[in-house]
Design an enzyme around this catalytic site. Sequence first.
Site, short mmCIF file in Angstrom:
data_model
loop_
_atom_site.label_atom_id
_atom_site.label_comp_id
_atom_site.label_asym_id
_atom_site.label_seq_id
_atom_site.Cartn_x
_atom_site.Cartn_y
_atom_site.Cartn_z
N LYS A 173 0.65 -1.18 -0.10
CA LYS A 173 -0.04 -0.19 -0.11
C LYS A 173 0.81 1.22 0.01
CE LYS A 173 -3.16 -2.40 3.11
NZ LYS A 173 -3.36 -2.57 4.77
N GLY A 174 2.07 1.19 0.25
CA GLY A 174 3.10 2.12 0.49
C GLY A 174 3.06 3.18 -0.58
N GLU A 209 7.09 2.67 -6.21
CA GLU A 209 7.31 2.11 -4.76
C GLU A 209 7.82 3.21 -3.98
OE1 GLU A 209 7.21 0.06 -2.84
OE2 GLU A 209 8.70 -1.76 -3.04
N ASP A 253 14.58 -0.20 0.26
CA ASP A 253 15.33 -0.59 1.35
C ASP A 253 16.40 -1.77 1.30
OD1 ASP A 253 16.10 -0.47 4.23
OD2 ASP A 253 14.45 -1.75 4.96
N LYS A 273 16.94 4.08 0.78
CA LYS A 273 17.56 3.77 1.95
C LYS A 273 18.83 3.03 1.52
CE LYS A 273 14.89 3.09 5.63
NZ LYS A 273 14.31 2.31 6.68
N PHE A 313 13.92 4.24 10.52
CA PHE A 313 12.76 3.79 10.08
C PHE A 313 11.55 5.04 9.89
CE2 PHE A 313 8.70 1.66 10.40
CZ PHE A 313 8.71 0.65 9.65
N VAL A 314 11.23 5.25 8.82
CA VAL A 314 10.39 6.39 8.47
C VAL A 314 8.79 5.87 8.50
CG1 VAL A 314 12.30 7.84 7.33
CG2 VAL A 314 11.10 6.06 6.14
P1 5GP Z 1 12.78 -3.87 0.90
O1 5GP Z 1 12.21 -5.31 0.49
O2 5GP Z 1 13.64 -3.00 -0.01
O3 5GP Z 1 13.94 -4.17 2.10
O4 5GP Z 1 11.68 -3.18 1.46
C1 5GP Z 1 10.51 -2.56 0.80
C2 5GP Z 1 9.46 -2.35 1.88
O5 5GP Z 1 9.82 -2.33 3.23
C3 5GP Z 1 8.90 -1.01 1.47
O6 5GP Z 1 8.10 -1.10 0.16
C4 5GP Z 1 8.22 -0.93 2.88
O7 5GP Z 1 6.85 -1.16 3.06
C5 5GP Z 1 9.21 -1.55 3.92
N1 5GP Z 1 9.88 -0.39 4.39
C6 5GP Z 1 11.34 -0.46 4.32
N2 5GP Z 1 11.76 0.69 5.03
C7 5GP Z 1 10.79 1.24 5.57
C8 5GP Z 1 10.70 2.26 6.47
O8 5GP Z 1 11.59 3.04 7.09
N3 5GP Z 1 9.12 2.74 7.05
C9 5GP Z 1 8.20 1.93 6.61
N4 5GP Z 1 6.94 2.18 7.20
N5 5GP Z 1 8.36 0.71 5.83
C10 5GP Z 1 9.59 0.56 5.24
#
Ligand code: 5GP
Length: 179
Positions: A46-47, A103, A107, A135, A156-157
Amino acid sequence: MIQPYTEILSEILIPADVLQKRIAELGAEISADYAGEELLLICILKGGVMFLTDLVRHITVPTAFDFMAVSSYGVGARESTGQVRIEMDLRISIADRHVILVEDIVDTGHTIAAVLEMLETRKPKSLKVCSLLDKSERRETVAPIHYRGFEIPNKFVFGYGLDLDEYWRNLPFIGVVKT
Ligand code: 5GP
């Protein structure tokens, strides 16, 4: 009871006006890059919702959009593994279309890498990634970002689509959680 966000916010990292200005720039850049073409934006729920709906208002080429939901499994809610499952698939075909994945944040990069791999098998004409936040310090895998809103520190945001236990996606800014 859900705590007021003011009690969990340590700082506003990106104010609403700064977000909106950058999103307008990204929309203009995408419009220029795809001039004369048709575009399909895929929003990862949903982000990415807030970002998608603001971004499309700045895109001037014919643009369609659709949604997909994915989840990573095997770990806690704030970590990602690389094992990504489709919870809700697209309703339309991406074959032979110019596609941009929208997206909220990249992260570790596992989510975007897995989604790209899945979508490549459906033979789009082109496939790019637009992420509001990056990030990059946390990256564990190769995850190309063609359109990047902001590079952010390893914190963490929440807000503007990003949740804190499903709440506060509605805030118009990106904030950092108190530790
Ligand atoms: P990745 O697979 O790149 O590690 O993570 C992607 C997903 O993790 C993002 O679409 C998001 O939903 C969640 N995520 C990663 N970092 C953050 C953060 O700082 N805050 C929040 N609320 N979600 C995050």
